[in-house]
Design a protein around this motif. Structure first.
Motif, mmCIF file in Angstrom:
data_model
loop_
_atom_site.group_PDB
_atom_site.id
_atom_site.type_symbol
_atom_site.label_atom_id
_atom_site.label_comp_id
_atom_site.label_asym_id
_atom_site.label_seq_id
_atom_site.Cartn_x
_atom_site.Cartn_y
_atom_site.Cartn_z
ATOM 1 N N ASN A 31 7.108 -3.477 -11.724
ATOM 2 C CA ASN A 31 8.051 -3.306 -11.291
ATOM 3 C C ASN A 31 8.558 -3.101 -9.544
ATOM 4 O OD1 ASN A 31 9.664 -2.342 -13.167
ATOM 5 N ND2 ASN A 31 9.379 -0.299 -13.499
ATOM 6 N N SER A 32 6.987 -3.602 -8.980
ATOM 7 C CA SER A 32 7.139 -3.117 -7.847
ATOM 8 C C SER A 32 7.170 -4.778 -7.427
ATOM 9 C CB SER A 32 5.787 -2.955 -7.278
ATOM 10 O OG SER A 32 4.359 -3.990 -7.847
ATOM 11 N N LEU A 79 4.768 1.867 -11.415
ATOM 12 C CA LEU A 79 5.097 1.430 -10.349
ATOM 13 C C LEU A 79 4.608 -0.055 -10.365
ATOM 14 C CD1 LEU A 79 3.958 3.789 -7.689
ATOM 15 C CD2 LEU A 79 6.437 3.488 -8.848
ATOM 16 N N HIS A 105 10.536 -5.440 -5.143
ATOM 17 C CA HIS A 105 10.534 -5.579 -3.560
ATOM 18 C C HIS A 105 10.551 -6.993 -2.991
ATOM 19 C CE1 HIS A 105 10.859 -0.984 -3.498
ATOM 20 N NE2 HIS A 105 9.759 -1.376 -4.439
#
Length: 125
Positions: free
Chosen positions: A74-75, A71, A78
């Motif tokens: 890759n966050s 995570l 968002h």
């Protein structure tokens, strides 16, 4: 990633400006506003390789890493479709939809990594 890289200082800045991209006009739609992050750590070669594997963390086998859950970096997806960063002497532009960059074989790529020295204006000393 700054946690796994053992950064001691982290700063965030919201930049509301927009600009054009001198590297490639196809990148203009991605040039602002931006959330900028600075830290005092430098990526290792394995970090660059891992970042180009969207959703597939190479840190999952390291129980001491924040990225073990897949995570970490890759966050940022968002917040943006097009993360860009500089670490050490390298500049990386990531685009997981593979609409802009091509690899050395001409196939769609998730991004590009360039050395900052290669980007200098030829008229600069």
């Amino acid at each position: 990633n700054c946690d796994d890289a053992r950064a001691r200082n982290v700063t965030f800045v919201l930049d509301n400006r927009t600009r054009c991209c001198e590297l490639d006009n196809a990148l203009d739609p991605f040039m602002g506003p931006a959330l900028l992050q600075y830290d005092d750590a430098v990526f290792l070669p394995k970090d660059f390789a891992s970042l180009q594997k969207t959703g597939d963390s190479e840190k999952k086998m390291d129980p001491t890493s924040t990225g073990k859950f897949g995570l970490g970096f890759n966050s940022v997806y968002h917040l943006t479709d097009f993360p860009f960063f500089i670490s050490g002497e390298c500049m990386c532009l990531l685009e997981p939809h593979k609409r802009i960059f091509k690899n050395s074989e001409g196939l769609p790529s998730t991004g590009t990594k360039r050395m900052l020295n290669d980007l200098k204006n030829p008229s600069d000393p």
